[in-house]
Design a protein around this motif. Structure first.
Motif, PDB file in Angstrom:
ATOM      1  N   LEU A 107       4.855  41.561 -18.092  1.00 22.68           N
ATOM      2  CA  LEU A 107       4.194  40.317 -18.492  1.00 22.68           C
ATOM      3  C   LEU A 107       4.747  39.074 -17.803  1.00 22.68           C
ATOM      4  O   LEU A 107       3.987  38.300 -17.215  1.00 22.68           O
ATOM      5  CB  LEU A 107       4.250  40.157 -20.016  1.00 22.68           C
ATOM      6  N   LEU A 163       6.457  34.443 -24.627  1.00 23.90           N
ATOM      7  CA  LEU A 163       6.273  35.891 -24.583  1.00 23.90           C
ATOM      8  C   LEU A 163       7.094  36.569 -25.677  1.00 23.90           C
ATOM      9  O   LEU A 163       8.289  36.288 -25.840  1.00 23.90           O
ATOM     10  CB  LEU A 163       6.683  36.434 -23.216  1.00 23.90           C
ATOM     11  N   GLY A 203      11.761  34.789 -20.032  1.00 20.72           N
ATOM     12  CA  GLY A 203      10.412  34.820 -19.470  1.00 20.72           C
ATOM     13  C   GLY A 203      10.078  33.545 -18.720  1.00 20.72           C
ATOM     14  O   GLY A 203       9.506  33.577 -17.631  1.00 20.72           O
ATOM     15  N   TYR A 225      -1.005  33.884 -24.298  1.00 29.68           N
ATOM     16  CA  TYR A 225       0.344  33.711 -24.852  1.00 29.68           C
ATOM     17  C   TYR A 225       0.731  32.245 -24.957  1.00 29.68           C
ATOM     18  O   TYR A 225       1.647  31.887 -25.683  1.00 29.68           O
ATOM     19  CB  TYR A 225       1.368  34.466 -23.992  1.00 29.68           C
TER      20      TYR A 225
END
Length: 393
Positions: A213, A329, A337, A388
């Motif tokens: 991701l 995230l 992230g 997100y």
């Protein structure tokens, strides 16, 4: 009566709480010092007797510093919280302009530029992470406006810097710029949002993420910043060399791009809170795609400027949305992230322009801008990951 959009809770808090003012001031201060550096570059090169190729290598050192220290700052966020990392990186970054100004040898200049780039990158990760925390507390988007304040600071720093250097010299300019930046830090300092590290953010989770991701969202940031760097560094040359624009008009490429970008960044939070991050990102990508194709295929300067203006509208909120998504995230220590996404993004604006120059030398800048539309297609492909950025508080 309109129903609240899923993903955000309604909030009755003031629209500009102290924490939002503080993080906006940090973005303004960071952009101001970077903008103040831009008019110093010719004197810096003359002072150290740098050729164009050597100056390019020195600027490359600036970029390397950013990419080295961004992940380091990101790794500290889960351990100490965004407030503490913001404070430390801001204090370390504050004298960086002075260090570059007083560097009088090649060795000291390399060290100063590495630290300048590294500390601005570290502060960038920290203040973006703090902006994510403020977004959560307010249950509304603020990231686009924060980046708008960074752009505003850069414009003020570059504009004021040229005048101060011409009238007072480089040393006094650096002292005044640093003093003004310090005033912004003093105003922001007591209002920076306090957040506590989470006990569940243990050391193993603070390593480089194994999930795809953050890397995929990082690609969105990367392909949002590559066209930005292309317009910044090559727009004027494109207008002058390939569209026969007079020298006085060549700078209008970035001006058209930067103006629409700044305006839309101030409006971006309002748009995102009403349309959602996914839809906003797709609309922005559509504007970017049309703008780049129009600029690359333009038969004259006017059409190219319209294309660059549309590109500015489109790219304005791609990176803020990607940063918000990276900071939200699930399953990752805070900052990890986001540090991946920011590192990917800034790699695009720092290193892609040199690659673009190599490509343009063997083809044309018209082909480059047309080809950059492929970056926008990738953003479309990954746009669903922007959900997100709408993560509920």
């Amino acid at each position: 009566m309109n129903e609240p959009r899923p993903g955000f809770k309604t909030s009755t808090r003031m629209p500009f709480p102290p924490a939002r003012v503080a993080v906006s001031l940090l973005f303004l201060m960071n952009g101001f010092l970077i903008g103040s550096w831009a008019p110093k570059i010719p004197e810096f090169a003359e002072r150290l007797d740098l050729t164009e190729s050597r100056l390019g290598m020195m600027l490359f050192v600036f970029g390397v510093g950013s990419l080295v220290m961004m992940p380091i700052a990101g790794g500290q966020l889960a351990r100490f919280g965004t407030r503490r990392v913001c404070q430390v990186t801001t204090l370390l970054f504050l004298p960086a302009l002075l260090a570059v100004t007083y560097a009088n040898s090649l060795t000291s200049a390399v060290v100063a530029l590495f630290l300048f780039g590294g500390l601005t990158g570290a502060m960038d990760v920290a203040m973006n992470a703090n902006a994510v925390e403020v977004e959560r507390s307010m249950a509304k988007s603020i990231m686009s406006s924060c980046h708008a304040f960074w752009s505003l600071g850069g414009l003020i720093g570059a504009g004021l810097g040229g005048y101060l250097i011409a009238t007072l010299g480089v040393v006094l300019h650096a002292l005044i710029a640093t003093a003004l930046a310090a005033m912004a830090v003093l105003l922001a300092w007591p209002k920076i949002m306090t957040d506590q590290p989470h006990a569940e953010d243990d050391a193993p989770k603070a390593r480089l993420p194994r999930t795809l991701l953050p890397w995929l969202i990082g690609i969105v940031a990367l392909f949002g910043m590559v066209p930005e760097g292309a317009v910044l560094d090559w727009g004027a040359i494109y207008l002058r060399d390939e569209l026969a624009a007079p020298l006085s008009h060549s700078g209008l490429a970035f001006a058209a791009f930067a103006l629409t970008m700044a305006i839309m960044r101030f409006a971006g939070d309002w748009v995102r809170d009403r349309l959602g991050a996914v839809r906003t990102l797709r609309i922005c990508a559509a504007f970017s795609l049309v703008g780049l194709l129009m600029a690359g295929l333009a038969p004259n300067t006017v059409v190219a400027l319209i294309g660059f203006a549309l590109t500015g509208i489109g790219l304005s909120n791609v990176v803020p949305i990607a940063f918000s998504a990276g900071g939200n995230l699930p399953g990752l220590a805070r900052g990890v992230g986001l540090s991946v996404v920011t590192t990917f993004g800034y790699a695009g604006i720092l290193f892609a322009p040199s690659l673009i120059g190599f490509i343009a030398e063997h083809s044309s800048l018209s082909a480059v801008y047309t080809g950059l539309a492929a970056c926008i297609i990738v953003i479309f492909a990954f746009s669903h990951l922007a959900r997100y950025a709408d993560r509920e508080t």
